[in-house]
Scaffold this active site. Structure first.
Site, PDB file in Angstrom:
ATOM      1  N   ASP A   1       0.851  -1.196   0.000  1.00 49.51           N
ATOM      2  CA  ASP A   1       0.000   0.000   0.000  1.00 49.51           C
ATOM      3  C   ASP A   1       0.887   1.247   0.000  1.00 49.51           C
ATOM      4  O   ASP A   1       1.565   1.537   0.979  1.00 49.51           O
ATOM      5  CB  ASP A   1      -0.896  -0.004   1.246  1.00 49.51           C
ATOM      6  CG  ASP A   1      -1.888   1.146   1.220  1.00 49.51           C
ATOM      7  OD1 ASP A   1      -2.981   0.967   0.661  1.00 49.51           O
ATOM      8  OD2 ASP A   1      -1.556   2.241   1.732  1.00 49.51           O
TER       9      ASP A   1
ATOM     10  N   TYR B   1       3.265   9.744  -0.520  1.00 47.69           N
ATOM     11  CA  TYR B   1       4.359   9.175   0.293  1.00 47.69           C
ATOM     12  C   TYR B   1       5.725   9.337  -0.390  1.00 47.69           C
ATOM     13  O   TYR B   1       6.743   9.015   0.208  1.00 47.69           O
ATOM     14  CB  TYR B   1       4.127   7.683   0.585  1.00 47.69           C
ATOM     15  CG  TYR B   1       2.798   7.312   1.210  1.00 47.69           C
ATOM     16  CD1 TYR B   1       1.986   8.271   1.798  1.00 47.69           C
ATOM     17  CD2 TYR B   1       2.356   5.989   1.221  1.00 47.69           C
ATOM     18  CE1 TYR B   1       0.759   7.934   2.355  1.00 47.69           C
ATOM     19  CE2 TYR B   1       1.140   5.643   1.786  1.00 47.69           C
ATOM     20  CZ  TYR B   1       0.347   6.615   2.343  1.00 47.69           C
ATOM     21  OH  TYR B   1      -0.864   6.266   2.898  1.00 47.69           O
TER      22      TYR B   1
ATOM     23  N   LYS C   1      -2.535   5.952  -4.562  1.00 49.80           N
ATOM     24  CA  LYS C   1      -3.611   6.921  -4.282  1.00 49.80           C
ATOM     25  C   LYS C   1      -3.304   8.264  -4.933  1.00 49.80           C
ATOM     26  O   LYS C   1      -2.135   8.676  -5.005  1.00 49.80           O
ATOM     27  CB  LYS C   1      -3.754   7.117  -2.762  1.00 49.80           C
ATOM     28  CG  LYS C   1      -3.703   5.819  -1.976  1.00 49.80           C
ATOM     29  CD  LYS C   1      -3.936   5.998  -0.495  1.00 49.80           C
ATOM     30  CE  LYS C   1      -3.620   4.707   0.251  1.00 49.80           C
ATOM     31  NZ  LYS C   1      -2.250   4.609   0.741  1.00 49.80           N
TER      32      LYS C   1
ATOM     33  N   HIS D   1      -7.283   9.760  -2.335  1.00 47.01           N
ATOM     34  CA  HIS D   1      -6.667   9.673  -1.004  1.00 47.01           C
ATOM     35  C   HIS D   1      -7.516  10.346   0.082  1.00 47.01           C
ATOM     36  O   HIS D   1      -7.690   9.804   1.165  1.00 47.01           O
ATOM     37  CB  HIS D   1      -5.264  10.307  -1.069  1.00 47.01           C
ATOM     38  CG  HIS D   1      -4.319   9.796  -0.029  1.00 47.01           C
ATOM     39  ND1 HIS D   1      -2.970   9.682  -0.249  1.00 47.01           N
ATOM     40  CD2 HIS D   1      -4.514   9.377   1.243  1.00 47.01           C
ATOM     41  CE1 HIS D   1      -2.378   9.201   0.847  1.00 47.01           C
ATOM     42  NE2 HIS D   1      -3.302   9.017   1.764  1.00 47.01           N
TER      43      HIS D   1
HETATM   44  P1  NDP Z   1       0.739   1.606  11.865  1.00 45.96           P
HETATM   45  O1  NDP Z   1      -0.466   1.556  12.726  1.00 45.96           O
HETATM   46  O2  NDP Z   1       0.983   0.535  10.871  1.00 45.96           O
HETATM   47  O3  NDP Z   1       1.995   1.732  12.853  1.00 45.96           O
HETATM   48  C1  NDP Z   1       3.303   1.891  12.376  1.00 45.96           C
HETATM   49  C2  NDP Z   1       4.201   2.152  13.600  1.00 45.96           C
HETATM   50  O4  NDP Z   1       4.182   0.987  14.448  1.00 45.96           O
HETATM   51  C3  NDP Z   1       5.635   2.400  13.216  1.00 45.96           C
HETATM   52  O5  NDP Z   1       6.135   3.345  14.150  1.00 45.96           O
HETATM   53  C4  NDP Z   1       6.312   1.052  13.413  1.00 45.96           C
HETATM   54  O6  NDP Z   1       7.676   1.222  13.778  1.00 45.96           O
HETATM   55  C5  NDP Z   1       5.523   0.482  14.571  1.00 45.96           C
HETATM   56  N1  NDP Z   1       5.399  -0.998  14.508  1.00 45.96           N
HETATM   57  C6  NDP Z   1       5.049  -1.746  13.435  1.00 45.96           C
HETATM   58  N2  NDP Z   1       5.050  -3.056  13.749  1.00 45.96           N
HETATM   59  C7  NDP Z   1       5.419  -3.143  15.049  1.00 45.96           C
HETATM   60  C8  NDP Z   1       5.606  -4.227  15.944  1.00 45.96           C
HETATM   61  N3  NDP Z   1       5.418  -5.496  15.541  1.00 45.96           N
HETATM   62  N4  NDP Z   1       5.988  -3.956  17.215  1.00 45.96           N
HETATM   63  C9  NDP Z   1       6.186  -2.679  17.620  1.00 45.96           C
HETATM   64  N5  NDP Z   1       6.002  -1.603  16.825  1.00 45.96           N
HETATM   65  C10 NDP Z   1       5.627  -1.827  15.543  1.00 45.96           C
HETATM   66  O7  NDP Z   1       0.779   3.069  11.189  1.00 45.96           O
HETATM   67  P2  NDP Z   1       0.724   3.700   9.738  1.00 45.96           P
HETATM   68  O8  NDP Z   1       0.214   5.065   9.953  1.00 45.96           O
HETATM   69  O9  NDP Z   1       1.989   3.539   9.011  1.00 45.96           O
HETATM   70  O10 NDP Z   1      -0.410   2.866   8.968  1.00 45.96           O
HETATM   71  C11 NDP Z   1      -0.158   1.711   8.185  1.00 45.96           C
HETATM   72  C12 NDP Z   1      -0.399   1.993   6.715  1.00 45.96           C
HETATM   73  O11 NDP Z   1      -1.713   2.488   6.494  1.00 45.96           O
HETATM   74  C13 NDP Z   1       0.491   3.100   6.134  1.00 45.96           C
HETATM   75  O12 NDP Z   1       1.829   2.678   5.946  1.00 45.96           O
HETATM   76  C14 NDP Z   1      -0.258   3.423   4.873  1.00 45.96           C
HETATM   77  O13 NDP Z   1      -0.007   2.417   3.900  1.00 45.96           O
HETATM   78  C15 NDP Z   1      -1.700   3.361   5.369  1.00 45.96           C
HETATM   79  N6  NDP Z   1      -2.183   4.703   5.766  1.00 45.96           N
HETATM   80  C16 NDP Z   1      -3.127   5.298   4.963  1.00 45.96           C
HETATM   81  C17 NDP Z   1      -3.616   6.545   5.255  1.00 45.96           C
HETATM   82  C18 NDP Z   1      -4.635   7.147   4.364  1.00 45.96           C
HETATM   83  O14 NDP Z   1      -4.947   8.339   4.536  1.00 45.96           O
HETATM   84  N7  NDP Z   1      -5.185   6.420   3.424  1.00 45.96           N
HETATM   85  C19 NDP Z   1      -3.158   7.306   6.440  1.00 45.96           C
HETATM   86  C20 NDP Z   1      -2.196   6.584   7.230  1.00 45.96           C
HETATM   87  C21 NDP Z   1      -1.758   5.335   6.908  1.00 45.96           C
HETATM   88  P3  NDP Z   1       8.961   0.912  12.814  1.00 45.96           P
HETATM   89  O15 NDP Z   1       8.601   1.248  11.408  1.00 45.96           O
HETATM   90  O16 NDP Z   1      10.009   1.805  13.392  1.00 45.96           O
HETATM   91  O17 NDP Z   1       9.287  -0.549  12.995  1.00 45.96           O
END
Ligand code: NDP
Length: 282
Positions: free
Chosen positions: A46, A51, A76, A109
């Site tokens: 995704d 991004y 998006k 988006h």
């Molecule tokens: P998430 O809820 O996926 O959380 C990501 C955070 O959690 C990062 O800081 C990561 O750290 C940490 N993390 C991930 N896995 C673990 C684990 N197993 N243990 C501990 N910490 C963990 O947040 P996102 O906002 O990135 O959402 C996911 C996806 O959703 C985005 O990447 C995007 O594709 C989509 N999205 C879409 C939006 C929209 O408007 N359509 C808006 C926001 C997100 P680290 O990377 O340092 O490991």
């Protein structure tokens, strides 16, 4: 053989229920993160023009040696490109950046109800063109509230295949989810881990300890058992692997109810409210 179930969209296409999100993954780190994810077994990515890492997504697929046809890729439309001619150019740029002649799913988006005279309908009709010419295998929306979905239903012929909105235990987005379920729109939960904030919750911690799983695995399992499509983001290889290892256990009703009970309603949002979000960054 992937352990990830497919979900059938309202246009007949299939999407893997668990994918890998790349929001906030730096452009020069994206190909490596995508390679990691594909090596673990993810087959759903995704990304978004916003991004600035679509190019890294395409490169990661090619470098991993995985067939493009075996990976479900979503991108998006960025907020500054809603007008039909701009949207057409932006979509061409997305395909060029990914290095593919199609995306599996293309989304508006944000609805931006306070921009473009409130017109996201002509933008949606432009996405219908991309679906008609096959360059977007499926089309959908992101951050659409119920009135926005109702307006598309009243004024256009295509029901979005998905609505990608914020959802996690602190904000279940229940009314939007219910609307989507009733209208055949697959519910995609963005920030499924509430950007990590829900992982320190004592309720999540207790369930994780009893199940001998990590807090992230418990929260992802909760989403999957609800039927949501999720794509957690991580740049940390062991977390990328851990987030994929969620098909060998099941949460009982009692644990599901405890996680449901964490919902704080709109106060639990970690991201922007689509009714007011209006940022155009380019
Ligand atoms: P998430 O809820 O996926 O959380 C990501 C955070 O959690 C990062 O800081 C990561 O750290 C940490 N993390 C991930 N896995 C673990 C684990 N197993 N243990 C501990 N910490 C963990 O947040 P996102 O906002 O990135 O959402 C996911 C996806 O959703 C985005 O990447 C995007 O594709 C989509 N999205 C879409 C939006 C929209 O408007 N359509 C808006 C926001 C997100 P680290 O990377 O340092 O490991």
């Amino acid at each position: 053989m992937t352990p990830v179930p497919d979900i059938t969209l309202n246009d007949g296409a299939q999407i893997p229920q668990l994918g890998f999100g790349v929001y906030k993954v730096a452009p020069d780190e994206t190909a490596a993160a995508v390679r990691s994810a594909l090596q673990v077994g993810y087959r759903h990515l995704d990304t978004a023009a916003m991004y600035h890492n679509e190019e890294g997504v395409g490169r990661g697929i090619r470098e991993a040696g995985v067939d493009r046809g075996d990976v479900f890729v979503t991108s998006k439309l960025d907020n500054g490109f809603h007008e039909p001619d701009s949207a057409r150019r932006a979509f061409d740029d997305t395909l060029a950046a990914i290095g593919s002649d199609y995306v599996d799913l293309y989304l508006i988006h944000w609805p931006l109800p306070t921009r473009y005279g409130g017109d996201f309908v002509s933008t949606w009709r432009t996405l219908e063109e991309f679906a008609a010419d096959g360059r977007a295998r499926s089309i959908g929306v992101s951050n659409f509230q119920i009135p926005h979905l109702q307006r598309l239903a009243a004024e256009t012929d295509t029901v979005p295949a998905v609505n990608q909105v914020e959802a996690h235990p602190y904000f279940t987005n229940a009314a939007v989810r219910d609307y989507c379920t009733r209208h055949g729109i697959v519910f995609q939960a963005w920030s499924p881990l509430a950007r990590g904030t829900v992982l320190d919750d004592p309720v999540v911690g207790r369930i994780a300890e009893a199940a001998d799983k990590s807090p992230a695995q418990v929260v992802l399992r909760w989403h999957l058992q609800r039927g949501d499509v999720v794509f957690p983001k991580s740049v940390t290889p062991d977390r990328i692997a851990q987030n994929f290892a969620v098909f060998d256990f099941e949460l009982g009703d009692h644990d599901v109810a405890a996680l449901d009970g964490l919902d704080r309603g709109p106060a639990g949002r970690v991201g922007s409210n689509p009714d007011t979000f209006d940022v155009i960054s380019r």
